[in-house]
Design an enzyme around this catalytic site. Sequence first.
Site, PDB file in Angstrom:
ATOM      1  N   CYS A 257      -8.674  11.624  -0.692  1.00  0.00           N
ATOM      2  CA  CYS A 257      -8.692  10.336   0.000  1.00  0.00           C
ATOM      3  C   CYS A 257      -7.346  10.036   0.670  1.00  0.00           C
ATOM      4  CB  CYS A 257      -9.007   9.209  -0.977  1.00  0.00           C
ATOM      5  SG  CYS A 257     -10.699   9.213  -1.577  1.00  0.00           S
TER       6      CYS A 257
ATOM      7  N   HIS B 150      -9.349  13.916  -6.536  1.00  0.00           N
ATOM      8  CA  HIS B 150      -8.890  12.530  -6.401  1.00  0.00           C
ATOM      9  C   HIS B 150      -7.404  12.468  -6.066  1.00  0.00           C
ATOM     10  CE1 HIS B 150     -12.414  10.248  -7.490  1.00  0.00           C
ATOM     11  NE2 HIS B 150     -12.595  10.957  -8.592  1.00  0.00           N
TER      12      HIS B 150
END
Length: 240
Positions: free
Chosen positions: A198, A135
């Site tokens: 991301c 993440h």
Amino acid sequence: MAQKKHRKGSSVWRWLRGILFVLLVAVSLVLIFNGPITNWLVKTYRPTITRTDVKKNEKTKGNYDFRSVNSLDLKTAAQARANHKIRAIGLVAIPSIKLNLQIVNGVSDADLALATGTLKPDQVMGQGNYAIAGHRMDQKDAMFSPLFWKSRVGQKIYLTDLTHVYEYKTTERKFIKATRVDVVNDVPGQKLVTLITCDATGANRLMVRGSLVRSYAWKDAPEAALKGFSYKQKVETIAS
């Protein structure tokens, strides 16, 4: 009598308003500090990792449905810290940007709340295309955020299973569509590491890829690699 009832009713109403006010303040604080609390929960997770644990955890099965991975929120992070035990199979480190995280098999939400995860089963460090995901957080030094903010072509990436250390050199850094699942596939004749996180919007992905330079027995690994793995984390490599 009516006056007493009126006073009692007013007292109850004031009590209810007080409780409501406290609840509203509590909810507001959670909403305001949601991000910082989540960042703190994942950033401060630095348990000891041992060679014995790694050997045992290598046999665990993982969830590889990375299309079902959700954004990391406070609830998931808190539950993971309270109830979940990471089964680390190794570490990934980029010492130049102070990135050092545990690796687990698979990409379940609970695992990715506290570590990075392999993107396909039966990966072997130093062979094929070792692909892992993590993440990106609001805080620039939490989880894979350093990868997003500070990674550059030419930096060294290290993987270890606490028995051997694998040194890669970053050769590629680019943003790709979230649908580009092909980047986790092996490339014939190449030994790669592929790190995925991301982008700023969450709609696309950042891919950082490196090529294997060399591998070492743990005792022969360069000091920079060993320091990178020890950054804010206790590592025990005594063989069982």
